[in-house]
Scaffold this motif. Structure first.
Motif, PDB file in Angstrom:
ATOM      1  N   THR A 163       0.831  -1.215   0.000  1.00 24.60           N
ATOM      2  CA  THR A 163       0.000   0.000   0.000  1.00 24.60           C
ATOM      3  C   THR A 163       0.861   1.259   0.000  1.00 24.60           C
ATOM      4  O   THR A 163       0.341   2.356   0.203  1.00 24.60           O
ATOM      5  CB  THR A 163      -0.942   0.017   1.225  1.00 24.60           C
ATOM      6  OG1 THR A 163      -0.155   0.085   2.421  1.00 24.60           O
ATOM      7  CG2 THR A 163      -1.825  -1.211   1.259  1.00 24.60           C
ATOM      8  N   THR A 177      -3.316  -7.277  -4.471  1.00 21.59           N
ATOM      9  CA  THR A 177      -3.976  -5.994  -4.144  1.00 21.59           C
ATOM     10  C   THR A 177      -5.352  -5.842  -4.769  1.00 21.59           C
ATOM     11  O   THR A 177      -6.079  -4.912  -4.406  1.00 21.59           O
ATOM     12  CB  THR A 177      -3.109  -4.812  -4.635  1.00 21.59           C
ATOM     13  OG1 THR A 177      -2.995  -4.871  -6.060  1.00 21.59           O
ATOM     14  CG2 THR A 177      -1.720  -4.854  -4.008  1.00 21.59           C
ATOM     15  N   GLN A 224      -5.983  -2.377  -6.232  1.00 20.41           N
ATOM     16  CA  GLN A 224      -6.109  -1.193  -5.380  1.00 20.41           C
ATOM     17  C   GLN A 224      -4.741  -0.533  -5.162  1.00 20.41           C
ATOM     18  O   GLN A 224      -3.715  -1.057  -5.555  1.00 20.41           O
ATOM     19  CB  GLN A 224      -6.695  -1.597  -4.027  1.00 20.41           C
ATOM     20  CG  GLN A 224      -8.080  -2.235  -4.112  1.00 20.41           C
ATOM     21  CD  GLN A 224      -8.614  -2.612  -2.748  1.00 20.41           C
ATOM     22  OE1 GLN A 224      -9.084  -1.776  -1.972  1.00 20.41           O
ATOM     23  NE2 GLN A 224      -8.528  -3.901  -2.440  1.00 20.41           N
ATOM     24  N   TYR A 225      -4.787   0.621  -4.521  1.00 22.85           N
ATOM     25  CA  TYR A 225      -3.567   1.373  -4.158  1.00 22.85           C
ATOM     26  C   TYR A 225      -2.745   1.740  -5.405  1.00 22.85           C
ATOM     27  O   TYR A 225      -1.517   1.707  -5.380  1.00 22.85           O
ATOM     28  CB  TYR A 225      -2.706   0.589  -3.161  1.00 22.85           C
ATOM     29  CG  TYR A 225      -3.488  -0.046  -2.050  1.00 22.85           C
ATOM     30  CD1 TYR A 225      -4.196   0.729  -1.138  1.00 22.85           C
ATOM     31  CD2 TYR A 225      -3.553  -1.441  -1.936  1.00 22.85           C
ATOM     32  CE1 TYR A 225      -4.938   0.142  -0.120  1.00 22.85           C
ATOM     33  CE2 TYR A 225      -4.286  -2.032  -0.923  1.00 22.85           C
ATOM     34  CZ  TYR A 225      -4.984  -1.240  -0.024  1.00 22.85           C
ATOM     35  OH  TYR A 225      -5.716  -1.830   0.974  1.00 22.85           O
ATOM     36  N   ASP A 262      -3.331  -1.001 -10.448  1.00 15.44           N
ATOM     37  CA  ASP A 262      -4.076  -1.548 -11.583  1.00 15.44           C
ATOM     38  C   ASP A 262      -3.187  -1.710 -12.806  1.00 15.44           C
ATOM     39  O   ASP A 262      -2.315  -0.874 -13.072  1.00 15.44           O
ATOM     40  CB  ASP A 262      -5.235  -0.622 -11.938  1.00 15.44           C
ATOM     41  CG  ASP A 262      -6.583  -1.293 -11.683  1.00 15.44           C
ATOM     42  OD1 ASP A 262      -6.623  -2.528 -11.650  1.00 15.44           O
ATOM     43  OD2 ASP A 262      -7.578  -0.568 -11.512  1.00 15.44           O
TER      44      ASP A 262
END
Length: 361
Positions: A220, A306, A309-310, A313
């Motif tokens: 993250t 993930t 996310q964060y 992509d």
């Protein structure tokens, strides 16, 4: 002159060459209907599918080959090769070509695949901030991931070639190739695992704490660091692939050429750059383009680690989200076509290199 009996035999033989494949096809279609409609235990489904798959392919080839054997020698030599490649061509068309054409058609339709919208989806994609982020991440995977895999694989191949533990070292480094991408994602999820406080079960955070550092939620972190930690998984998996192919190419370098360079006073670094690299340049290009194609299609690791996310992509995860989660068939299909267009030049280049090396394409 051909007698009436010979004419009759030839007629029956002609009918047999039509009936045998037809009966074979009907039998296999009935087996398919039975397996589709029967309510069996999944284990029995698996066993019957394996038996039918192996036996079915054998009987299809056997019947078609028998038909071709009845032709005159001239026609037999022309037709027989197609008997062995035709099923593969049919499967490729069914599983690859037809879906690709359908995806192209859907890319010009709206979300529900009802109305024709022209190039509206393509315009929307290239003005979408999320796609720009996904393309940037794909570029990171291609550049950093590919260069790292090839360069590390090359170094290991050279060093292992001089080691007495060559087989053991190569086996250990190649081992991650036997693990699926999803399983690799799960393994590295535990490596990067983070929980607030000093009680860490994640391997990396445990090492950081033991060295006096602060644990981090590695996946993250701010861009591009979280993507770099995901790319490490690719390097861990694909370095073994690069190493094996490059090692085979290095072993093909004539030993006399290397010894002559050493006698002339060339050092190992100079030999590496002036002899080894030029000699195996074709293999390096083939390995590089293969890994580039792989990184352009990357999906599993990002989805497991993930979920995109964060700001992690990539184009493939965007496609999955649009097509399967948001049910935006037009937009999702357009993303798939964009990814296909990006991969095609690399594939063409790879095939040309293969042809130059005598691959026969």
């Amino acid at each position: 002159m051909e007698t009436s009996i010979q004419k009759q035999n030839r007629l029956w033989l002609g009918l047999a060459t039509i009936l045998v494949p037809a009966i074979n096809a009907v039998i296999h279609f009935q087996i398919f209907l039975f397996l589709r409609d029967a309510q069996l235990n999944p284990i029995w489904y698996a066993i019957l599918a394996i038996i039918w798959g192996v036996g079915g392919v054998y009987t299809i080839y056997l019947s078609l080959n028998w038909v071709v054997e009845q032709y005159p020698v001239k026609w037999r030599q022309r037709v027989q090769p197609f008997i062995f490649i035709a099923p593969a061509i049919v499967l490729l068309a069914w599983l690859l070509l037809i879906p690709a054409i359908r995806t192209i058609v859907l890319s010009f339709m709206d979300a529900g695949s009802v109305d024709f919208v022209g190039f509206a989806n393509y315009v929307a994609i290239f003005t979408d901030r999320l796609l720009f982020s996904a393309l940037r991440n794909n570029l990171l995977w291609v550049v950093i991931g590919t260069l790292s895999c090839v360069s590390i694989g090359l170094v290991i191949a050279v060093l292992a070639d001089r080691s007495s533990y060559e087989k053991l070292a190569k086996s250990i480094i190649f081992m991650p190739m036997a693990i699926s991408m999803v399983a690799s994602g799960v393994i590295w999820k535990f490596v990067y695992f983070y929980t607030p406080g000093n009680q860490q079960i994640g391997l990396l955070n445990a090492i950081v704490i033991s060295l006096g550092g602060e644990p981090q939620a590695w996946t993250t972190l701010a861009q591009p660091w979280n993507n770099l930690f995901l790319i490490i998984i690719l390097i861990w998996m694909q370095t073994g692939f690069a190493m094996v192919l490059l090692s085979a190419a290095i072993k093909g370098i004539p030993e006399e050429q290397l010894e002559a360079a050493r006698v002339d006073g060339a050092g190992e670094i100079r030999i590496f750059f002036n002899i080894m690299i030029p000699y195996i340049s074709g293999t390096i290009l083939s390995v590089t383009t293969t890994i580039i194609v792989f990184t352009l299609k990357i999906f599993d690791v990002v989805m497991v680690m993930t979920g995109g996310q964060y700001d992690t992509d990539v184009v493939a995860t965007q496609f999955y989200r649009q097509f399967f989660m948001y049910r935006n068939n037009g937009y999702g299909s357009t993303l798939a076509i964009v990814l296909l267009i990006a991969i095609i030049p690399v594939l063409i280049f790879n095939l040309r290199q293969f042809r130059k090396q005598g691959g026969g394409f």
